[in-house]
Design an enzyme around this catalytic site. Structure first.
Site, mmCIF file in Angstrom:
data_model
loop_
_atom_site.group_PDB
_atom_site.id
_atom_site.type_symbol
_atom_site.label_atom_id
_atom_site.label_comp_id
_atom_site.label_asym_id
_atom_site.label_seq_id
_atom_site.Cartn_x
_atom_site.Cartn_y
_atom_site.Cartn_z
ATOM 1 N N LYS A 13 6.268 -11.017 -5.065
ATOM 2 C CA LYS A 13 5.330 -11.029 -6.199
ATOM 3 C C LYS A 13 5.976 -10.389 -7.435
ATOM 4 C CE LYS A 13 2.064 -8.677 -4.064
ATOM 5 N NZ LYS A 13 2.663 -8.486 -2.719
ATOM 6 N N ARG A 88 -6.514 -6.452 -4.362
ATOM 7 C CA ARG A 88 -6.054 -6.326 -2.979
ATOM 8 C C ARG A 88 -7.215 -6.206 -1.998
ATOM 9 N NH1 ARG A 88 -0.660 -4.127 -4.115
ATOM 10 N NH2 ARG A 88 0.573 -3.876 -2.246
ATOM 11 N N ARG A 127 15.812 -3.913 0.776
ATOM 12 C CA ARG A 127 15.539 -3.967 -0.667
ATOM 13 C C ARG A 127 15.889 -2.655 -1.375
ATOM 14 N NH1 ARG A 127 9.469 -5.288 -2.888
ATOM 15 N NH2 ARG A 127 8.834 -3.258 -2.113
ATOM 16 N N ARG A 160 12.587 2.201 -2.112
ATOM 17 C CA ARG A 160 11.234 2.721 -2.249
ATOM 18 C C ARG A 160 10.875 3.532 -1.023
ATOM 19 N NH1 ARG A 160 7.156 -1.927 -4.214
ATOM 20 N NH2 ARG A 160 5.908 -0.938 -2.598
ATOM 21 N N ARG A 171 1.614 -1.421 6.076
ATOM 22 C CA ARG A 171 1.253 -2.211 4.880
ATOM 23 C C ARG A 171 0.883 -3.638 5.262
ATOM 24 N NH1 ARG A 171 6.557 -1.140 1.771
ATOM 25 N NH2 ARG A 171 5.808 -2.492 0.116
#
Ligand code: AMP
Length: 213
Positions: A13, A88, A127, A160, A171
């Protein structure tokens, strides 16, 4: 153009939102980025949000709804915006609709980026992001030219805090429970478009453009 990007964590996203922002010259409104900045600045909001973010839980609805209401009323959102990571929950989606109606506005497109859980885990564990400009990299699929350094602004890349396996799994669970029902919500409103978020970033972007043009 007013657009919502849906999809699980790691669907891309943020990456797609940045590309859309460049293409259409409208702001990317990312609740995740706003909250991470508040954590970094150690504001009251950041202190409140951190305990939820660190364990992969959602920050309470009233907090994020307040943030978004304030943000989309700012002048740079007049020509449109890309919502990345909001809404969300169903409550957030309902409040967004209410706020837009009050402003005489509607959402043009809701794009759902579809990707499976295995791919999400691979993407998120590899990532790294640039805390300065938000640039995103992946050790295999999108490595920076110089390891640990952002190609865009030269900032130092970091992983992160919530991109570790346990938090990623949490998550994903929260996504299935609270966010996935939004697909049905927007399908009923008739503006849900589904994009298979597999392949290169550019391939996915061209599919997204097909859907929003
Ligand atoms: P993201 O960068 O979108 O993956 O968001 C990172 C974290 O910020 C999430 O795991 C949540 O803890 C929090 N967050 C971001 N957006 C929202 C939202 N719309 N509602 C509740 N919590 C959010």
């Amino acid at each position: 153009m007013r657009l919502i990007l849906l999809g699980p964590p790691g669907a891309g996203k943020g990456t797609q939102a940045k590309m859309l922002k460049e293409k259409f010259q409208i702001p990317q409104v990312s609740t995740g980025d706003i909250l991470r900045q508040a954590v970094k600045d150690n504001t009251e909001l950041g202190i409140q949000a951190k305990s939820f973010m660190d364990v992969g839980q959602l920050v309470p609805d009233d907090v994020v709804i307040g943030l978004i209401k304030e943000r989309i009323k700012q002048a740079d959102c007049e020509t449109g915006f890309i919502l990345d990571g909001f809404p969300r929950t169903i409550v957030q989606a309902e409040k967004l609709s209410e706020t837009l109606t009050e402003m005489g506005l509607t959402i043009d497109n809701v794009v759902d980026l579809e990707v499976d859980a295995e791919e999400v885990i691979n993407r998120l564990t590899g990532r790294s992001t640039c805390p300065d400009c938000g640039g995103m990299f992946h050790e295999e699929s999108r490595p920076p030219k110089v390891p640990g350094v952002c190609d865009g602004c030269g900032g130092t890349l970091a992983q992160r805090q919530d991109d570790n396996k346990d938090t990623i799994l949490k998550r994903l669970e929260v996504y299935q429970e609270s966010t996935a029902p939004l697909k049905q919500f927007y399908k009923k409103q008739g503006n849900l478009k589904t994009v298979i978020a597999r392949g290169s970033v550019e391939e996915i972007f061209s599919r997204v453009l097909e859907m929003v043009k």
